[in-house]
Design an enzyme around this catalytic site. Structure first.
Site, mmCIF file in Angstrom:
data_model
loop_
_atom_site.group_PDB
_atom_site.id
_atom_site.type_symbol
_atom_site.label_atom_id
_atom_site.label_comp_id
_atom_site.label_asym_id
_atom_site.label_seq_id
_atom_site.Cartn_x
_atom_site.Cartn_y
_atom_site.Cartn_z
ATOM 1 N N GLU A 4 0.783 5.741 0.442
ATOM 2 C CA GLU A 4 0.079 6.998 0.717
ATOM 3 C C GLU A 4 0.731 8.068 -0.147
ATOM 4 O O GLU A 4 1.950 8.021 -0.399
ATOM 5 C CB GLU A 4 0.152 7.373 2.193
ATOM 6 C CG GLU A 4 -0.474 6.366 3.142
ATOM 7 C CD GLU A 4 -1.952 6.131 2.929
ATOM 8 O OE1 GLU A 4 -2.624 7.020 2.348
ATOM 9 O OE2 GLU A 4 -2.447 5.078 3.346
ATOM 10 N N ASP A 46 0.851 -1.192 0.000
ATOM 11 C CA ASP A 46 0.000 0.000 0.000
ATOM 12 C C ASP A 46 0.883 1.237 0.000
ATOM 13 O O ASP A 46 2.020 1.209 0.499
ATOM 14 C CB ASP A 46 -0.907 0.017 1.233
ATOM 15 C CG ASP A 46 -1.869 1.197 1.212
ATOM 16 O OD1 ASP A 46 -2.656 1.307 0.255
ATOM 17 O OD2 ASP A 46 -1.838 2.016 2.147
ATOM 18 N N GLU A 52 -6.303 18.215 1.887
ATOM 19 C CA GLU A 52 -7.175 17.069 1.650
ATOM 20 C C GLU A 52 -6.437 15.754 1.884
ATOM 21 O O GLU A 52 -6.983 14.804 2.455
ATOM 22 C CB GLU A 52 -7.735 17.102 0.220
ATOM 23 C CG GLU A 52 -8.649 18.282 -0.072
ATOM 24 C CD GLU A 52 -7.874 19.553 -0.427
ATOM 25 O OE1 GLU A 52 -6.624 19.513 -0.419
ATOM 26 O OE2 GLU A 52 -8.536 20.569 -0.704
ATOM 27 N N ASP A 87 -2.357 -0.655 6.710
ATOM 28 C CA ASP A 87 -3.294 -1.052 5.670
ATOM 29 C C ASP A 87 -2.816 -2.301 4.942
ATOM 30 O O ASP A 87 -3.635 -3.142 4.532
ATOM 31 C CB ASP A 87 -3.499 0.093 4.672
ATOM 32 C CG ASP A 87 -4.396 1.191 5.232
ATOM 33 O OD1 ASP A 87 -4.826 1.057 6.397
ATOM 34 O OD2 ASP A 87 -4.670 2.163 4.518
ATOM 35 N N HIS A 141 -5.447 6.507 7.457
ATOM 36 C CA HIS A 141 -4.782 5.599 6.531
ATOM 37 C C HIS A 141 -3.283 5.566 6.857
ATOM 38 O O HIS A 141 -2.658 6.600 7.087
ATOM 39 C CB HIS A 141 -4.976 6.073 5.091
ATOM 40 C CG HIS A 141 -6.349 5.842 4.571
ATOM 41 N ND1 HIS A 141 -6.629 5.032 3.500
ATOM 42 C CD2 HIS A 141 -7.553 6.317 4.987
ATOM 43 C CE1 HIS A 141 -7.925 5.016 3.277
ATOM 44 N NE2 HIS A 141 -8.505 5.801 4.167
#
Length: 229
Positions: free
Chosen positions: A9, A7, A52, A155, A150
């Site tokens: 980010e 995963d 965001e 994750d 997250h």
């Protein structure tokens, strides 16, 4: 068989517009069993973090400022994944970012078939149902209470559990060879057949999923297969 559950980010959604990877997490599976080997790295994106994106993963400019650049960690990352198949939720997103970073670092890109997409598996297994990682955790009763934001490594660890459930449970390849021996050397009874459970397993279909299915069937009219007695 070695697989890497992975995963990332990022600062946003579009590497072609300057978005970058800020965290990579990965978990090693061997024959669908977690080995305990992991890879985890925070990365300085060389740009400011949009609000965001910060709201999603909580990785801000001050925290990332002293972290290494992707070009500084790329060789260690590639050494960890090797040529193993990657397991990613919404693989197109992560592979797009990884290939952008690899290209900027003058490294070979990942091939198009490098990843198994658990989002695609979930949508094919449960059409019309929510397929986010959180939704799949609820479906399979996987504890994700620590996932308040997250995080790539967390994750990945959760996704590894989800992946094993999606492909049939924690021992998807377990089988008894006809006429052969089990891994313990015990002779297999060829006439053995599974018996009915004394107590049926509880349904994993939620009330919302039942209502959505009923509404779908209603739109099909009186000739719908599900309305036949």
């Amino acid at each position: 068989m070695r697989e890497i559950v992975l995963d990332t980010e990022t600062t946003g959604f579009k590497p072609e517009q300057g978005d970058r990877i800020v965290e990579i997490g990965a978990v090693e599976l061997w024959n669908h069993v977690a080995t305990g080997k992991t890879y985890h790295q925070y990365i300085n994106p060389e740009r400011s973090m949009p609000q965001e994106a910060f709201a999603v993963h909580g990785l801000g400019d001050d925290f990332l400022r002293d972290k290494p650049l992707f070009a500084q960690i790329v060789d260690d990352f590639l050494a960890f994944i090797g040529d193993s198949k990657l397991v990613i939720h919404n693989a197109a997103f992560d592979v797009k970012f990884l290939n952008a970073e690899l290209g900027w670092s003058k490294r070979p890109l990942l091939p198009p078939d490098c990843a198994i997409d658990t989002l695609d598996i979930a949508r094919r297994r449960f059409p019309g149902s929510p397929a986010s990682l959180d939704a799949l955790c609820r479906r399979f009763s996987i504890d994700n209470s620590s996932r308040t934001l997250h995080g790539a490594l967390l994750d990945s660890e959760i996704l590894a559990e989800v992946y094993l459930e999606l492909i049939g449970g924690k021992q998807p390849d377990f089988a008894l060879a006809q006429g052969g021996n089990s891994s313990t050397g015990t002779t297999v009874d060829e006439n053995w057949r599974p018996s009915r459970r004394a107590t049926a397993l509880p349904s994993r279909i939620t009330d919302d999923e039942k209502a959505a299915h009923a509404a779908f069937v209603e739109k099909l009219g009186e000739g719908a297969l599900w309305k036949r007695a």
